[in-house]
Write a protein that holds these residues in place. Structure first.
Motif, PDB file in Angstrom:
ATOM      1  N   VAL A   1       0.549  -1.022   0.420  1.00  8.21           N
ATOM      2  CA  VAL A   1      -0.103   0.002   0.269  1.00  8.21           C
ATOM      3  C   VAL A   1       0.894   1.335  -0.592  1.00  8.21           C
ATOM      4  O   VAL A   1       1.646   1.629   1.054  1.00  8.21           O
ATOM      5  N   ASP A   2       1.219   1.739  -1.321  1.00  6.01           N
ATOM      6  CA  ASP A   2       1.387   3.275  -1.572  1.00  6.01           C
ATOM      7  C   ASP A   2       1.322   4.158  -1.183  1.00  6.01           C
ATOM      8  O   ASP A   2       1.763   5.334  -0.249  1.00  6.01           O
ATOM      9  N   ASP A   3      -0.674   4.358  -1.436  1.00  5.47           N
ATOM     10  CA  ASP A   3      -0.967   5.573  -0.594  1.00  5.47           C
ATOM     11  C   ASP A   3      -1.600   5.063   0.399  1.00  5.47           C
ATOM     12  O   ASP A   3      -3.459   4.498   0.381  1.00  5.47           O
ATOM     13  N   LEU A   4      -1.375   5.716   1.517  1.00  9.90           N
ATOM     14  CA  LEU A   4      -1.819   5.088   2.815  1.00  9.90           C
ATOM     15  C   LEU A   4      -3.453   6.271   2.847  1.00  9.90           C
ATOM     16  O   LEU A   4      -4.660   5.409   2.672  1.00  9.90           O
ATOM     17  N   GLU A   5      -3.574   7.281   2.132  1.00 13.97           N
ATOM     18  CA  GLU A   5      -4.454   8.111   2.621  1.00 13.97           C
ATOM     19  C   GLU A   5      -5.997   7.553   2.158  1.00 13.97           C
ATOM     20  O   GLU A   5      -6.808   7.360   1.947  1.00 13.97           O
ATOM     21  N   ALA A   6      -5.751   7.245   0.430  1.00 15.35           N
ATOM     22  CA  ALA A   6      -6.348   6.463  -0.160  1.00 15.35           C
ATOM     23  C   ALA A   6      -7.368   5.408   0.314  1.00 15.35           C
ATOM     24  O   ALA A   6      -8.673   4.925  -0.120  1.00 15.35           O
ATOM     25  N   HIS A   7      -6.032   4.395   1.126  1.00 15.26           N
ATOM     26  CA  HIS A   7      -6.060   3.439   1.280  1.00 15.26           C
ATOM     27  C   HIS A   7      -7.291   3.395   2.646  1.00 15.26           C
ATOM     28  O   HIS A   7      -8.218   2.754   2.181  1.00 15.26           O
ATOM     29  N   LEU A   8      -7.233   4.488   3.049  1.00 15.46           N
ATOM     30  CA  LEU A   8      -7.939   4.635   4.367  1.00 15.46           C
ATOM     31  C   LEU A   8      -9.568   5.619   4.024  1.00 15.46           C
ATOM     32  O   LEU A   8     -10.065   4.820   4.526  1.00 15.46           O
ATOM     33  N   ARG A   9      -9.389   6.252   3.517  1.00 17.95           N
ATOM     34  CA  ARG A   9     -10.641   6.572   2.895  1.00 17.95           C
ATOM     35  C   ARG A   9     -11.395   5.438   2.281  1.00 17.95           C
ATOM     36  O   ARG A   9     -13.024   5.898   1.677  1.00 17.95           O
ATOM     37  N   ALA A  10     -10.677   4.798   1.277  1.00 22.02           N
ATOM     38  CA  ALA A  10     -11.539   3.626   0.821  1.00 22.02           C
ATOM     39  C   ALA A  10     -12.060   2.774   1.601  1.00 22.02           C
ATOM     40  O   ALA A  10     -12.783   1.309   1.369  1.00 22.02           O
ATOM     41  N   HIS A  11     -11.648   2.798   2.509  1.00 25.08           N
ATOM     42  CA  HIS A  11     -12.000   1.384   3.988  1.00 25.08           C
ATOM     43  C   HIS A  11     -12.269   1.997   4.956  1.00 25.08           C
ATOM     44  O   HIS A  11     -11.406   2.148   6.231  1.00 25.08           O
ATOM     45  N   PRO A  12     -13.498   2.823   5.523  1.00 19.45           N
ATOM     46  CA  PRO A  12     -13.619   3.560   6.334  1.00 19.45           C
ATOM     47  C   PRO A  12     -13.826   2.325   7.586  1.00 19.45           C
ATOM     48  O   PRO A  12     -13.479   2.441   8.510  1.00 19.45           O
TER      49      PRO A  12
ATOM     50  N   ALA B   1     -11.862   4.735  20.782  1.00 19.99           N
ATOM     51  CA  ALA B   1     -12.983   4.249  19.909  1.00 19.99           C
ATOM     52  C   ALA B   1     -13.781   4.424  20.436  1.00 19.99           C
ATOM     53  O   ALA B   1     -15.545   4.149  20.221  1.00 19.99           O
ATOM     54  N   ASP B   2     -14.274   4.327  21.969  1.00 14.99           N
ATOM     55  CA  ASP B   2     -15.231   4.444  22.681  1.00 14.99           C
ATOM     56  C   ASP B   2     -15.538   6.355  22.904  1.00 14.99           C
ATOM     57  O   ASP B   2     -17.164   6.211  23.546  1.00 14.99           O
ATOM     58  N   PHE B   3     -15.063   6.343  22.543  1.00 13.84           N
ATOM     59  CA  PHE B   3     -15.438   8.111  22.594  1.00 13.84           C
ATOM     60  C   PHE B   3     -15.129   9.108  21.651  1.00 13.84           C
ATOM     61  O   PHE B   3     -15.637   9.684  21.904  1.00 13.84           O
ATOM     62  N   LEU B   4     -14.659   8.737  21.040  1.00 13.69           N
ATOM     63  CA  LEU B   4     -14.537   9.285  19.850  1.00 13.69           C
ATOM     64  C   LEU B   4     -15.540   8.463  18.440  1.00 13.69           C
ATOM     65  O   LEU B   4     -15.353   7.433  17.608  1.00 13.69           O
ATOM     66  N   PRO B   5     -16.306   9.076  18.020  1.00 14.77           N
ATOM     67  CA  PRO B   5     -17.515   8.829  17.130  1.00 14.77           C
ATOM     68  C   PRO B   5     -17.086   8.373  15.695  1.00 14.77           C
ATOM     69  O   PRO B   5     -16.306   9.072  14.964  1.00 14.77           O
ATOM     70  N   GLU B   6     -17.438   7.765  14.903  1.00 15.70           N
ATOM     71  CA  GLU B   6     -17.210   6.579  13.901  1.00 15.70           C
ATOM     72  C   GLU B   6     -16.870   8.115  12.175  1.00 15.70           C
ATOM     73  O   GLU B   6     -16.126   8.168  11.664  1.00 15.70           O
ATOM     74  N   GLU B   7     -18.248   8.476  12.800  1.00 15.33           N
ATOM     75  CA  GLU B   7     -18.097   9.740  11.937  1.00 15.33           C
ATOM     76  C   GLU B   7     -17.579  10.987  11.433  1.00 15.33           C
ATOM     77  O   GLU B   7     -16.834  11.712  10.570  1.00 15.33           O
ATOM     78  N   ASP B   8     -16.565  10.631  12.660  1.00 18.68           N
ATOM     79  CA  ASP B   8     -15.165  12.176  12.914  1.00 18.68           C
ATOM     80  C   ASP B   8     -14.523  11.679  11.917  1.00 18.68           C
ATOM     81  O   ASP B   8     -13.394  11.007  12.175  1.00 18.68           O
ATOM     82  N   ARG B   9     -13.756  12.513  11.238  1.00 17.28           N
ATOM     83  CA  ARG B   9     -12.260  12.044  10.332  1.00 17.28           C
ATOM     84  C   ARG B   9     -11.317  12.563  10.917  1.00 17.28           C
ATOM     85  O   ARG B   9     -10.386  12.314  10.014  1.00 17.28           O
ATOM     86  N   SER B  10     -11.388  12.894  11.537  1.00 14.74           N
ATOM     87  CA  SER B  10      -9.679  13.600  12.519  1.00 14.74           C
ATOM     88  C   SER B  10      -8.599  12.123  12.521  1.00 14.74           C
ATOM     89  O   SER B  10      -7.781  12.707  11.997  1.00 14.74           O
ATOM     90  N   PHE B  11      -9.154  11.443  13.127  1.00 16.28           N
ATOM     91  CA  PHE B  11      -8.327  10.269  13.371  1.00 16.28           C
ATOM     92  C   PHE B  11      -7.566  10.157  11.750  1.00 16.28           C
ATOM     93  O   PHE B  11      -6.583   9.446  12.174  1.00 16.28           O
ATOM     94  N   VAL B  12      -8.155   9.980  10.973  1.00  9.03           N
ATOM     95  CA  VAL B  12      -7.648   9.632   9.776  1.00  9.03           C
ATOM     96  C   VAL B  12      -6.377  10.539   9.389  1.00  9.03           C
ATOM     97  O   VAL B  12      -5.962  10.834   9.424  1.00  9.03           O
TER      98      VAL B  12
END
Length: 496
Positions: free
Chosen positions: A147-158, A194-205
């Motif tokens: 996996v060379d493009d980590l950002e593209a991989h993470l955005r493609a695999h939520p 993950a217990d207190f960070l909502p899944e829809e929050d994109r800051s973790f990426v």
């Protein structure tokens, strides 16, 4: 050394060990320094506390070693036996000194821990410590798999992002963090991010990408979920390791943005109310000037039409004079139409939006439009500071400058080809100034501007112009020039 025994067991075991060493040293003929084993008694007696009493066992152990020596050898000891006794006593002394030094170090560490814990829990800023060890292992495995493009991989695999978020352990948190997330004093803090960070929050990426790039710091705004399910906006700042080590203790300093967001919302609401109030103030100012600005040209129209009727009633009718008077009536009607159009434009604009804009280009655009409408007029534009910006509403400012220049043209009381307008802009540390000077080619052919009424802006409402200037925090001054045949208008607006 901390031994896994209770105090009573530790004392009993140390006493039994001391008795066993004494018996072996006294009743056997081993050719070795058996008394050295008394050092084990000191080690067993050490409880690992900050103020351990293990070193106090050195005195009885040394006494037992001497007694055993006297019982075994009496006064017949040779040199080797004396040296073994000295070596045993030295070993006991060294063990006691080392244990005493270890106790002092433990006391210093304990004091440092207490001081750190006090500071950690006393600060008003929420702090919690992350363990990203498993996350970094997963990221390294991803890169090893190609996996060379980590950002593209993470955005493609939520789903993978959610999995990685669940791997982040929270190892420690201070009291402010517990208060921020509504955790009671006896309850356990969240174990996983993950217990207190909502899944829809994109800051973790973004945080994962910062870790992958080995950025020294990471700062972002995000939202967290409290123990009661409420969503709290926060700002978090983390110092990240850049050498590949220390991923198990990444601290995040957290600032609660709830109050700031509330203040921003209140300020935005107050700004809207202020703009609406100013807009109503502009409309209110217009209500007092519309009657004057419209009634004057209407009165002129009636007078011109009455004059035209008289010229036409003459025998023979003077058609030329009637046409001239009718043209003047048409000009007065155009003035009334312009006033009504300006009022209509301000009323229909609704909410006023201020933007940062350069002032000189705005003036230049207005001058070009007016010059196209009055090709016979002469314009002289000068600027002392061409890079001055103001905070204002573009259309209102354009209308203001247009009304002032047009008013100066009409107030000169001269023919189209004889009007000369000088427009100069200047600025100081606080204000931007626009000065409009209107003069005539000849002085005697035109009426003087009186001292009581230095100028009349027939092309627009002076009240409207003042209201627009006040809306932007500025002011307008209108005076007659030295010759008395023209006017000087100075507009002053605060710099951005």
């Amino acid at each position: 050394m901390v031994t896994p025994f209770t105090d009573r067991t530790r004392v009993s075991l140390a006493a039994l060990t001391a008795g066993a060493v004494f018996a072996i040293d006294t009743f056997t003929r081993l050719q070795s320094a058996v008394a050295v084993l008394y050092a084990l008694v000191l080690l067993i007696a050490d409880d690992g506390a900050a103020r351990s009493r293990a070193s106090r066992w050195a005195y009885p152990c040394a006494a037992l070693a001497v007694i055993s020596f006297l019982l075994s050898h009496g006064g017949r000891a040779d040199t080797d036996e004396m040296l073994r006794l000295v070596a045993s006593l030295a070993a006991i002394t060294i063990a006691a000194l080392l244990l005493a030094r270890s106790a002092r170090l433990r006391e210093q560490v304990r004091a440092s821990d207490v001081r750190y814990e006090t500071i950690f829990n006393s600060v008003a800023l929420a702090i919690w410590e992350h363990d990203f060890t498993q996350v970094m292992a997963e990221l390294n495995a991803l890169k090893a798999s190609g996996v060379d493009d980590l950002e593209a991989h993470l955005r493609a695999h939520p789903g993978h992002v959610t999995h990685l978020c669940g791997l982040v352990r929270i190892s420690h948190a201070n009291d402010a963090a517990r208060r921020l997330l509504d955790i009671d004093g006896d309850a356990v803090f969240f174990e996983r991010l993950a217990d207190f960070l909502p899944e829809e929050d994109r800051s973790f990426v973004q945080g994962l990408l910062a870790l992958d790039r080995r950025s020294p710091t990471f700062e972002t705004e995000c939202r967290v979920r409290t123990a009661r399910g409420d969503i709290v906006p926060i700002f978090i700042a983390m110092r990240l390791p850049t050498d590949g080590n220390g991923y198990d203790r990444i601290c995040g300093s957290v600032l609660d943005l709830t109050e700031r967001k509330r203040m921003e919302k209140s300020l935005e609401s107050a700004r809207q109310e202020r703009d609406e109030a100013l807009h109503r103030a502009i409309i209110g100012g217009l209500s007092t000037s519309i009657s004057h600005e419209v009634s004057q040209p209407l009165s002129s129209i009636n007078a011109y039409l009455a004059a035209a009727r008289r010229w036409l009633d003459r025998r023979p009718p003077d058609v030329a004079e009637a046409r001239r008077v009718i043209a003047q009536a048409q000009h007065a009607g155009a003035d009334a139409t312009q006033v009504i159009a300006q009022v209509h434009e301000v009323v229909e604009r609704g909410r006023l939006e201020r933007t940062l804009l350069p002032f000189d280009p705005l003036v230049l655009r207005v001058v070009e439009v007016i010059q196209a409408e009055h090709p016979g007029a002469s314009f002289d534009l000068a600027s002392e500071d061409g890079d001055t910006h103001i905070l204002g509403e573009v259309q209102l400012l354009e209308q203001l400058v247009c009304s002032l220049i047009g008013g100066a043209l009409n107030a000169s009381h001269c023919a189209e080809g004889e009007r000369a307008i000088r427009i100069a802009t200047s600025a100081d540390g606080s204000y931007m100034r626009l000065r409009i000077t209107c003069s005539t080619a000849t002085e005697s052919a035109f009426p003087k501007v009186s001292d009581r009424q230095p100028a009349h802006l027939s092309a627009g409402s002076l009240s409207l112009c003042r209201a627009i200037a006040q809306f932007h925090g500025g002011s307008i001054r209108v005076t007659r020039n030295c010759a008395g045949t023209g006017i000087d208008i100075e507009l002053e607006l605060p710099r951005a």
